[in-house]
Structure formats: structure tokens, C-alpha cells
Design an enzyme around this catalytic site. Structure first.
Site, short mmCIF file in Angstrom:
data_model
loop_
_atom_site.label_atom_id
_atom_site.label_comp_id
_atom_site.label_asym_id
_atom_site.label_seq_id
_atom_site.Cartn_x
_atom_site.Cartn_y
_atom_site.Cartn_z
N TYR A 97 0.74 -1.29 -0.02
CA TYR A 97 -0.06 -0.07 -0.04
C TYR A 97 1.01 1.18 -0.17
O TYR A 97 0.86 2.11 0.96
CB TYR A 97 -1.13 0.14 1.26
CG TYR A 97 -2.15 0.77 0.85
CD1 TYR A 97 -3.32 0.41 -0.02
CD2 TYR A 97 -2.24 1.84 1.75
CE1 TYR A 97 -4.33 1.09 -0.07
CE2 TYR A 97 -3.44 2.65 1.69
CZ TYR A 97 -4.63 2.12 0.59
OH TYR A 97 -6.05 2.99 0.61
N SER A 141 3.23 -3.53 9.61
CA SER A 141 3.24 -2.36 8.22
C SER A 141 2.63 -1.14 8.70
O SER A 141 1.66 -0.96 9.25
CB SER A 141 2.59 -2.84 7.08
OG SER A 141 2.58 -1.76 6.06
N ASP A 167 10.34 -4.24 -5.49
CA ASP A 167 10.69 -5.18 -6.37
C ASP A 167 11.49 -6.08 -5.55
O ASP A 167 11.67 -7.24 -5.86
CB ASP A 167 11.38 -4.41 -7.50
CG ASP A 167 10.50 -3.61 -8.49
OD1 ASP A 167 9.51 -4.11 -8.99
OD2 ASP A 167 10.80 -2.51 -8.39
N HIS A 223 5.70 -3.78 -12.98
CA HIS A 223 7.25 -3.38 -13.51
C HIS A 223 7.67 -4.79 -13.93
O HIS A 223 7.31 -5.95 -13.34
CB HIS A 223 7.89 -2.96 -12.55
CG HIS A 223 9.30 -2.36 -12.89
ND1 HIS A 223 9.73 -2.53 -14.20
CD2 HIS A 223 10.43 -1.90 -12.30
CE1 HIS A 223 10.97 -2.01 -14.39
NE2 HIS A 223 11.48 -1.69 -13.02
N GLY A 269 3.61 6.10 -8.67
CA GLY A 269 2.48 5.92 -8.35
C GLY A 269 1.42 6.92 -7.68
O GLY A 269 0.32 6.55 -8.08
N ASP A 305 12.12 0.79 -18.80
CA ASP A 305 11.99 1.63 -17.40
C ASP A 305 13.36 1.61 -16.69
O ASP A 305 13.57 2.75 -16.40
CB ASP A 305 11.15 0.62 -16.55
CG ASP A 305 10.57 1.25 -15.40
OD1 ASP A 305 9.64 1.98 -15.48
OD2 ASP A 305 11.29 1.32 -14.36
N GLU A 361 14.94 5.46 -16.26
CA GLU A 361 15.27 6.07 -15.04
C GLU A 361 16.62 6.55 -14.79
O GLU A 361 16.84 7.36 -14.06
CB GLU A 361 14.54 5.45 -13.92
CG GLU A 361 14.87 3.77 -13.58
CD GLU A 361 13.94 3.18 -12.74
OE1 GLU A 361 12.76 3.66 -12.89
OE2 GLU A 361 14.19 1.89 -12.42
N GLU A 371 14.19 25.45 -12.34
CA GLU A 371 13.47 25.73 -13.66
C GLU A 371 13.37 24.55 -14.24
O GLU A 371 12.66 24.54 -15.53
CB GLU A 371 14.57 26.82 -14.37
CG GLU A 371 14.37 28.03 -13.84
CD GLU A 371 15.06 29.03 -14.92
OE1 GLU A 371 14.87 28.74 -16.20
OE2 GLU A 371 15.56 29.94 -14.67
N1 LIG Z 1 5.65 1.12 -14.35
C1 LIG Z 1 6.14 2.11 -13.60
O1 LIG Z 1 6.37 3.21 -14.25
C2 LIG Z 1 6.22 2.09 -12.16
C3 LIG Z 1 6.70 3.13 -11.63
C4 LIG Z 1 6.90 3.12 -10.17
C5 LIG Z 1 6.89 1.86 -9.73
N2 LIG Z 1 6.69 0.89 -10.27
C6 LIG Z 1 6.63 -0.47 -9.65
O2 LIG Z 1 5.35 -0.44 -8.60
C7 LIG Z 1 5.64 -1.46 -7.41
C8 LIG Z 1 5.40 -0.69 -6.19
O3 LIG Z 1 6.30 0.71 -6.41
P1 LIG Z 1 5.94 1.75 -5.45
O4 LIG Z 1 6.67 3.01 -6.09
O5 LIG Z 1 4.64 1.60 -5.06
O6 LIG Z 1 6.65 1.33 -3.92
P2 LIG Z 1 6.59 1.97 -2.66
O7 LIG Z 1 5.76 3.33 -2.71
O8 LIG Z 1 7.85 2.03 -2.17
O9 LIG Z 1 5.83 0.86 -1.69
C9 LIG Z 1 6.25 -0.33 -1.58
C10 LIG Z 1 5.43 -1.28 -0.75
O10 LIG Z 1 5.98 -2.38 -0.81
C11 LIG Z 1 5.73 -2.76 0.60
N3 LIG Z 1 6.86 -3.76 0.95
C12 LIG Z 1 8.03 -3.39 0.96
N4 LIG Z 1 8.75 -4.68 1.36
C13 LIG Z 1 7.69 -5.62 1.57
C14 LIG Z 1 8.07 -6.85 2.06
N5 LIG Z 1 9.15 -7.50 2.64
N6 LIG Z 1 6.56 -7.53 2.13
C15 LIG Z 1 5.44 -7.10 2.07
N7 LIG Z 1 5.56 -5.59 1.57
C16 LIG Z 1 6.53 -4.96 1.28
C17 LIG Z 1 5.77 -1.79 1.40
O11 LIG Z 1 5.22 -2.04 2.78
P3 LIG Z 1 5.13 -1.10 4.00
O12 LIG Z 1 3.95 -0.28 3.61
O13 LIG Z 1 4.72 -2.28 4.95
O14 LIG Z 1 6.44 -0.47 4.25
C18 LIG Z 1 4.93 -0.67 0.56
O15 LIG Z 1 3.73 -0.71 0.76
C19 LIG Z 1 7.13 -1.71 -8.04
O16 LIG Z 1 7.00 -3.23 -8.56
C20 LIG Z 1 7.86 -0.86 -8.93
O17 LIG Z 1 9.07 -1.28 -9.57
C21 LIG Z 1 6.24 0.70 -11.54
#
Ligand SMILES: NC(=O)c1ccc[n+]([C@@H]2O[C@H](COP(=O)([O-])OP(=O)(O)OC[C@H]3O[C@@H](n4cnc5c(N)ncnc54)[C@H](OP(=O)(O)O)[C@@H]3O)[C@@H](O)[C@H]2O)c1
Length: 325
Positions: A20, A47, A79, A104, A130, A187, A191, A227
Site C-alpha cells: 500500500y 506494516s 521489487d 514492472h 504511483g 524502464d 530512470e 527551472e
Molecule cells: N511502471 C512504472 O512506471 C512504475 C513506476 C514506479 C513503480 N513501479 C512498480 O510498482 C511497484 C511498487 O512500487 P511503489 O513505487 O509503489 O513502491 P513504494 O511506494 O516504495 O511501496 C512499496 C510497498 O511495498 C511494501 N513492501 C516492501 N517490502 C515488503 C515486504 N517484504 N513484504 C510485503 N510488503 C513489502 C511496502 O510496505 P509497507 O507499507 O509495509 O512499508 C509498501 O507498501 C514496484 O514493482 C515498482 O517497480 C512501476
């Protein structure tokens, strides 16, 4: 005549959203607002996001609990956690035929997890940060969506991917097909080379160069960092040609000379970056860093605050809120 329901493939599923954070929260809220109501959020024990997800009206369980309940799981956790989440929580609890969705291509492309043969493996990626998935949706817009199917065990993986992207708002702007490999490589390269790594490297190096030449940190920050937004907005709205048309001829002439020279100089570095990404060396590097407790990440983050460029940015923002120069 019955009208086509673009969300039909999702309405018949119990959907678990794991994580989340930025994407997890936005996907869950958008899907619910689009009429998908059978959603549960899966979070790790203790969490910090639990209270927020519950306050926003979701049923929350551990990842294992929601994995045992769902027909489809959208893995929106970090990831680097995908492998342990699959092995410890999803694989031992999932019902047969449960589909897996990713935002991703990374963890599948680089072999971090090896889902069971009966699992659809689906990419349903909103391309961008996100938080923007939600803010754009609230404005009646969306982010560009990309989908891919790595394995279609059910015969309905494509329908599920498209319904999911519709539900989070991508259908309002555009949905395109890709592969896990293409999305992961593009991706990561985007980045690293441009959106984050390249931009930050240029900003910091040019800030240092200007201040070393005697320019005040505030002026250097404004010209090299602050800017950026206006130019990025121009490129976003009008393309690079349109941005050039919108700036002065002096700025354009100097920029075109610099653009050509920099692009040539960057060639070998970009080749190396691409090689690291394609070969999986970058993913190995990041996996090793994560397993070791992320020492380099912690050191970089700890050092940020003391950077002169950050100091200049903080001072500028504090000044801008309340007053004038
Ligand atoms: N397609 C795109 O352009 C794009 C862009 C950005 C991200 N993404 C992908 O979207 C996904 C999520 O990214 P995000 O930006 O949402 O990341 P984020 O904001 O850092 O959120 C990560 C979430 O993962 C949870 N988490 C971390 N370690 C965990 C574990 N061991 N067990 C269970 N939950 C865990 C965290 O839990 P807590 O809340 O408990 O801390 C948090 O809720 C990734 O796969 C990322 O690569 C894709």
C-alpha cells in the site's frame, strides 16, 4: 443491444493488492472508484501502511491471508521483496489458478521469482510515479498503461490485464502492448539515464560548476534545478521541438551546440549502462545490495542533507513560501 463492459474480466475476481505504497494505494483506490469492490490489501506484519489502508476503507490482511483468499494478486510491493513474498506468503497459500499481476517487468525478467505453472503472469503497468496514478485519476485523466502476458495459463490473461488497466484509469489516455523484457529494460534505462540518474547528475554537476565559478548557490540552484519543471512541462505538452520553439533563440542555439557534444560524450556511458541492464548485472548488483541490508543506499541517503545543492534548495523553498528577495 448489450454494451461491452471493459472491466468484466476483473468484476468476477477477488483481487488482492500486495503493498500500500505509492502504486498499491493508488491502484486500490482507483479500482474501487471504478466499481471493483472485491479488493483486499495484503501487508507485512507490523506494516506502517495498515492504519492508512484500513482508514481508507479496505479489508487488510497479511500477505499470506489475502493470497489464500484471492483469485488474482497484484504485487505492488517493492521489487526487491518480490522473491520472499512469493516464496513465503503467496506460493504456500495460493489457490490453484490464481493470476499474478505486476506493475514492472523487473522481478520476472530477472528471475527473482518463478511462479507456479498454473499462474497467469501479467504486466499491467501504469507508466509513471504511483502517486500520479491517483492524482491523475481524480482529475478525470490517467497515466499511459502498458500490458504484457508472460504466461497465459487461464486463456484470459489479456482480458484481465486490459480490465485492470482500465480500472486504474489508463484507458482514459492510452493502453499499449509490450513484453516483460522490453518494459523492464526501457524502464530501468529511462530512470537511470534520464529521469532520475541523468537528471540528478546534470543538476548536481552543473550546480557545482557554477558555484565553483563564483555564482551564488541560490542563483545556481534556480538555473540548474528549480527551472527544470518549466522545461519538463513544455516537453511533456509540446515535445522537444515545441520546447525549443517556446524558448529564446539564444537559449536554443547554445542548447543545440551542447546537446550534440553531450550526446557524443555520453555514448560510451550509455552503452555500459545498457549492457549492465540487459545482462542482468544491474539486477544482481541491486539484489546483493538488498541482501546486505542496503549499506550504500543508507550512506547515500544519510549524505543527502549535507549536500550544498540540497541546502540551496531548502533555503530557496523556505524563502519562496513567505517572501521576496
Ligand atoms: N511502471 C512504472 O512506471 C512504475 C513506476 C514506479 C513503480 N513501479 C512498480 O510498482 C511497484 C511498487 O512500487 P511503489 O513505487 O509503489 O513502491 P513504494 O511506494 O516504495 O511501496 C512499496 C510497498 O511495498 C511494501 N513492501 C516492501 N517490502 C515488503 C515486504 N517484504 N513484504 C510485503 N510488503 C513489502 C511496502 O510496505 P509497507 O507499507 O509495509 O512499508 C509498501 O507498501 C514496484 O514493482 C515498482 O517497480 C512501476
Amino acid at each position: 443491444m448489450t454494451s461491452h463492459d471493459p472491466l468484466a474480466a476483473l468484476r468476477s475476481r477477488k483481487l488482492a493488492i500486495v503493498g500500500y505504497g505509492n502504486h498499491g494505494r493508488s491502484h486500490a483506490l482507483n479500482l474501487r472508484d471504478s466499481g471493483i469492490t472485491d479488493i483486499r490489501v495484503g501487508l507485512r506484519q507490523g506494516s506502517p501502511s495498515r492504519a492508512k489502508a484500513e482508514a481508507e476503507g479496505f479489508t487488510v490482511g497479511t500477505v499470506a491471508e489475502v493470497a489464500a483468499w484471492a483469485d488474482a494478486v497484484s504485487i505492488l510491493a517493492a521489487d526487491e521483496a518480490h522473491a520472499e513474498i512469493w516464496e513465503n506468503d503467496i506460493a504456500p497459500n495460493r489457490p490453484a489458478g490464481q493470476a499474478l499481476l505486476f506493475c514492472h517487468g523487473y522481478s520476472i525478467q530477472y528471475g527473482l521469482l518463478d511462479p507456479a505453472p498454473d499462474a497467469d503472469i501479467i504486466l499491467a503497468a501504469a507508466k509513471g510515479p504511483g502517486g500520479a496514478v491517483r492524482t491523475e485519476y481524480e482529475k478525470g485523466r490517467g497515466l499511459i498503461g502498458y500490458w504484457a502476458v508472460q504466461r497465459d495459463a487461464s486463456g484470459t490473461a489479456r482480458d484481465l490485464a486490459l480490465a485492470y488497466l482500465e480500472g486504474i484509469g489508463c484507458g482514459r489516455v492510452g493502453i499499449f502492448e509490450t513484453t516483460f523484457e522490453e518494459e523492464a529494460v526501457s524502464d530501468l534505462f529511462g530512470e537511470q539515464a534520464v529521469l532520475v540518474g541523468g537528471l540528478v547528475a546534470l543538476a548536481k554537476a552543473s550546480f557545482q560548476r557554477l558555484t565553483a565559478a563564483g555564482v551564488s548557490p541560490r542563483m545556481a540552484y534556480i538555473d540548474c534545478v528549480h527551472e527544470m519543471k518549466y522545461l519538463a512541462d513544455l516537453i511533456h505538452d509540446r515535445g522537444i521541438e515545441g520546447m525549443y520553439a517556446a524558448i529564446s533563440d539564444t537559449a536554443e542555439f547554445g542548447a543545440r551546440l551542447c546537446e550534440t557534444e553531450l550526446a557524443e560524450a555520453l555514448g560510451p556511458d550509455f552503452d555500459r549502462l545498457m549492457d549492465n541492464i540487459r545482462s542482468g548485472r544491474f539486477a544482481e548488483n541491486w539484489n546483493g545490495e538488498h541482501r546486505a541490508g542496503a549499506p550504500r543506499m543508507k550512506a547515500w541517503r544519510a549524505g543527502d542533507r549535507a549536500e550544498p545543492v540540497e541546502q540551496a534548495g531548502r533555503e530557496l523553498r523556505a524563502r519562496l513560501k513567505g517572501g521576496r528577495d
